[in-house]
Design a protein around this motif. Sequence first.
Motif, PDB file in Angstrom:
ATOM      1  N   ASN A  32       3.826 -10.429  -2.595  1.00 30.63           N
ATOM      2  CA  ASN A  32       2.415 -10.769  -2.432  1.00 30.63           C
ATOM      3  C   ASN A  32       1.881 -11.588  -3.600  1.00 30.63           C
ATOM      4  OD1 ASN A  32       2.076  -9.530   0.084  1.00 30.63           O
ATOM      5  ND2 ASN A  32       1.679  -7.537  -0.826  1.00 30.63           N
ATOM      6  N   ARG A  33       2.354 -11.285  -4.808  1.00 33.30           N
ATOM      7  CA  ARG A  33       1.932 -12.078  -5.972  1.00 33.30           C
ATOM      8  C   ARG A  33       2.403 -13.517  -5.846  1.00 33.30           C
ATOM      9  NH1 ARG A  33       3.346  -7.952 -11.004  1.00 33.30           N
ATOM     10  NH2 ARG A  33       1.630  -6.466 -10.634  1.00 33.30           N
ATOM     11  N   LEU A  34       3.643 -13.682  -5.407  1.00 33.67           N
ATOM     12  CA  LEU A  34       4.165 -15.038  -5.243  1.00 33.67           C
ATOM     13  C   LEU A  34       3.432 -15.791  -4.136  1.00 33.67           C
ATOM     14  CD1 LEU A  34       7.996 -14.319  -5.615  1.00 33.67           C
ATOM     15  CD2 LEU A  34       6.511 -15.476  -7.252  1.00 33.67           C
ATOM     16  N   LEU A  35       3.084 -15.085  -3.058  1.00 29.46           N
ATOM     17  CA  LEU A  35       2.364 -15.732  -1.964  1.00 29.46           C
ATOM     18  C   LEU A  35       0.947 -16.122  -2.371  1.00 29.46           C
ATOM     19  CD1 LEU A  35       3.501 -13.577   1.103  1.00 29.46           C
ATOM     20  CD2 LEU A  35       4.273 -15.858   0.453  1.00 29.46           C
ATOM     21  N   GLN A  36       0.356 -15.381  -3.306  1.00 28.22           N
ATOM     22  CA  GLN A  36      -0.980 -15.706  -3.774  1.00 28.22           C
ATOM     23  C   GLN A  36      -0.988 -16.980  -4.613  1.00 28.22           C
ATOM     24  OE1 GLN A  36      -2.368 -12.195  -5.773  1.00 28.22           O
ATOM     25  NE2 GLN A  36      -2.775 -11.082  -3.868  1.00 28.22           N
ATOM     26  N   MET A  37       0.115 -17.237  -5.326  1.00 25.00           N
ATOM     27  CA  MET A  37       0.244 -18.483  -6.093  1.00 25.00           C
ATOM     28  C   MET A  37       1.140 -19.448  -5.320  1.00 25.00           C
ATOM     29  SD  MET A  37       2.715 -17.130  -9.193  1.00 25.00           S
ATOM     30  CE  MET A  37       1.623 -15.851  -9.786  1.00 25.00           C
ATOM     31  N   ARG A  38       0.749 -19.736  -4.107  1.00 23.94           N
ATOM     32  CA  ARG A  38       1.597 -20.469  -3.161  1.00 23.94           C
ATOM     33  C   ARG A  38       2.036 -21.828  -3.702  1.00 23.94           C
ATOM     34  NH1 ARG A  38       2.006 -19.591   2.309  1.00 23.94           N
ATOM     35  NH2 ARG A  38       2.829 -21.290   3.561  1.00 23.94           N
ATOM     36  N   GLU A  39       1.075 -22.607  -4.246  1.00 22.02           N
ATOM     37  CA  GLU A  39       1.429 -23.947  -4.713  1.00 22.02           C
ATOM     38  C   GLU A  39       2.413 -23.886  -5.886  1.00 22.02           C
ATOM     39  OE1 GLU A  39      -1.754 -26.547  -5.523  1.00 22.02           O
ATOM     40  OE2 GLU A  39      -2.564 -26.501  -3.490  1.00 22.02           O
ATOM     41  N   ARG A  40       2.194 -22.953  -6.809  1.00 23.92           N
ATOM     42  CA  ARG A  40       3.105 -22.842  -7.949  1.00 23.92           C
ATOM     43  C   ARG A  40       4.492 -22.419  -7.484  1.00 23.92           C
ATOM     44  NH1 ARG A  40       1.325 -19.073 -12.863  1.00 23.92           N
ATOM     45  NH2 ARG A  40      -0.539 -20.366 -12.511  1.00 23.92           N
ATOM     46  N   PHE A  41       4.522 -21.513  -6.507  1.00 22.34           N
ATOM     47  CA  PHE A  41       5.811 -21.056  -5.976  1.00 22.34           C
ATOM     48  C   PHE A  41       6.561 -22.208  -5.302  1.00 22.34           C
ATOM     49  CE2 PHE A  41       7.900 -19.707  -1.987  1.00 22.34           C
ATOM     50  CZ  PHE A  41       8.995 -19.040  -2.533  1.00 22.34           C
ATOM     51  N   LYS A  73       0.828  -1.213   0.000  1.00 23.35           N
ATOM     52  CA  LYS A  73       0.000   0.000   0.000  1.00 23.35           C
ATOM     53  C   LYS A  73       0.855   1.254   0.000  1.00 23.35           C
ATOM     54  CE  LYS A  73      -4.092  -1.960   2.222  1.00 23.35           C
ATOM     55  NZ  LYS A  73      -5.017  -1.893   3.402  1.00 23.35           N
ATOM     56  N   GLY A  74       2.086   1.130   0.535  1.00 21.14           N
ATOM     57  CA  GLY A  74       3.009   2.258   0.520  1.00 21.14           C
ATOM     58  C   GLY A  74       3.756   2.411  -0.792  1.00 21.14           C
ATOM     59  N   GLY A  75       3.519   1.513  -1.756  1.00 20.23           N
ATOM     60  CA  GLY A  75       4.121   1.640  -3.077  1.00 20.23           C
ATOM     61  C   GLY A  75       5.405   0.852  -3.275  1.00 20.23           C
ATOM     62  N   ASP A  76       5.750  -0.041  -2.359  1.00 22.71           N
ATOM     63  CA  ASP A  76       6.971  -0.833  -2.498  1.00 22.71           C
ATOM     64  C   ASP A  76       6.757  -1.916  -3.566  1.00 22.71           C
ATOM     65  OD1 ASP A  76       9.139  -2.640  -2.163  1.00 22.71           O
ATOM     66  OD2 ASP A  76       9.413  -1.964  -0.108  1.00 22.71           O
ATOM     67  N   ARG A  77       7.505  -1.828  -4.687  1.00 25.92           N
ATOM     68  CA  ARG A  77       7.326  -2.774  -5.788  1.00 25.92           C
ATOM     69  C   ARG A  77       7.765  -4.177  -5.399  1.00 25.92           C
ATOM     70  NH1 ARG A  77       9.190   0.466 -11.296  1.00 25.92           N
ATOM     71  NH2 ARG A  77       7.610   2.138 -11.155  1.00 25.92           N
ATOM     72  N   ARG A  78       8.781  -4.272  -4.555  1.00 33.36           N
ATOM     73  CA  ARG A  78       9.235  -5.587  -4.125  1.00 33.36           C
ATOM     74  C   ARG A  78       8.154  -6.302  -3.311  1.00 33.36           C
ATOM     75  NH1 ARG A  78      14.543  -4.502  -0.900  1.00 33.36           N
ATOM     76  NH2 ARG A  78      13.056  -3.071   0.096  1.00 33.36           N
ATOM     77  N   ALA A  79       7.452  -5.541  -2.484  1.00 36.06           N
ATOM     78  CA  ALA A  79       6.365  -6.133  -1.691  1.00 36.06           C
ATOM     79  C   ALA A  79       5.237  -6.611  -2.601  1.00 36.06           C
ATOM     80  CB  ALA A  79       5.839  -5.123  -0.676  1.00 36.06           C
ATOM     81  N   ILE A  80       4.999  -5.883  -3.700  1.00 33.95           N
ATOM     82  CA  ILE A  80       3.977  -6.307  -4.667  1.00 33.95           C
ATOM     83  C   ILE A  80       4.345  -7.668  -5.251  1.00 33.95           C
ATOM     84  CG2 ILE A  80       2.902  -5.766  -6.883  1.00 33.95           C
ATOM     85  CD1 ILE A  80       3.268  -2.800  -6.210  1.00 33.95           C
ATOM     86  N   LEU A  81       5.625  -7.847  -5.589  1.00 29.30           N
ATOM     87  CA  LEU A  81       6.075  -9.131  -6.133  1.00 29.30           C
ATOM     88  C   LEU A  81       5.952 -10.243  -5.099  1.00 29.30           C
ATOM     89  CD1 LEU A  81       9.276  -7.983  -8.089  1.00 29.30           C
ATOM     90  CD2 LEU A  81       7.024  -8.526  -9.021  1.00 29.30           C
TER      91      LEU A  81
END
Length: 442
Positions: free
Chosen positions: A56-65, A46-54
């Motif tokens: 969170n995306r990886l955590l959302q696709m937990r099984e694939r990760f 929410k603070g705009g950190d692009r690394r945190a966005i990545l």
Amino acid sequence: MIEDSSSELWVAALVVILCLLLSAFFSAGETAFTGASKARMLFLEKGGDRRAILVNRLLQMRERFIGTVLIGNNIVNIGVSAFATSVLVAIFGDGGALYATVIMSVLVIVFAEVMPKTIAISSPDKVSLALSGPMSWVVAFIGPLAIAIERLVRLMLKPFGIHIGANTPILSASEEMRGQLDLLHKEGNVAKVERDMMGGLLDLEELSVSEVMVHRTKMRTINVDLSSEEIVREVLSSPYTRMPLWRGSQENIIGVLHAKDLLRALDAVGGDAGRLEVESIALESWFVPDTTSLRDQLKAFLTKKTHFALVVDEYGEVMGLVTLEDILEEIVGDIKDEHDLSVQGVRPQPNGSVNVDGSVPIRDLNRVMDWNLPDEEATTIAGLVIHEAQAIPDTGQIFTFHGFRFQVLRKSRNRITALRITPLAVLRKADEASPSARRTPA
């Protein structure tokens, strides 16, 4: 010839180092992303950190990760072991296989597993942010292979009746939060009061109003056919501000009298109670089903801007009443003011046992004593004993279950009115401390 052997060794060393680095990358990534704080990552996103966005995306696709990490790590470890074995066998002959096994086992365990995972687990948020970019590229590259393997595994498990939903967590969000709260409390980072309050919030969805209501046998009601003077005295002598009014029978509730409304009406007639029309100033009764969850009832209280409701069963019979305070007490604990009754029904004894009234709710007892008695099959402690005994016990009977000894102290008709509960751990300590237990044979 010597130069060729030397160059081969250097190439072999570089390949081994590169593979160990990749293995360490996968090991650290798996540990860091698994242990990263989702709440902090969401805050950073929410603070705009692009690394945190990545992240969170990886955590959302937990099984694939996870599949990508396992595939990548295994490919690298198998490849480096095979490469090292072939090189050392060429140099040392058949004995090279043994050397390769020993050397690569030490290198992989120390530098590719233990060390990176130790670093990652000490600072999972920082490590996951640092590895977010490279890990995203790796998941994008190996991800399709991981998906294919995942589908193959699902197909292989189907004949055994095992069905795994995509990205389905083993624990629900509330269960994960409970686990975190218990862990933080055990580590001393969260006090018991704070843990109970947060746990109470999570319980609102699971509990129904029938589990926290005041039972109809304990409701304080007023017969509307009494004289106005008697009704005023009843209200003034009551510790409650809202009193259900009944006519004919106590199950026939016709309204709710609020003490403030009564006092305003009394003031309007100059203090002459005989001129009051009590039924006209009573509020309309609000009935709610006994299966309503506490979360829904709390929302309903806030919407209707009232604090009092009568609970009915499926046949419309009044079972009891529930107030806003009853729900709040599930979060903050027992609320007492100067007009509340002081009897709580839980009396700890010097020997470690606890005398408990049969009507005490199991949840209240667990909260006060920091116990973990089950409350799925019964609401009160007497109900739990009856459920476990599969009968209505007699006075003096003793039962042992769930790590406690229950002794029935008093019984009134078919109701258990008093119990003595002793943790088995307390009994064991008492037995160990007794002189007979310490006596040794001659």
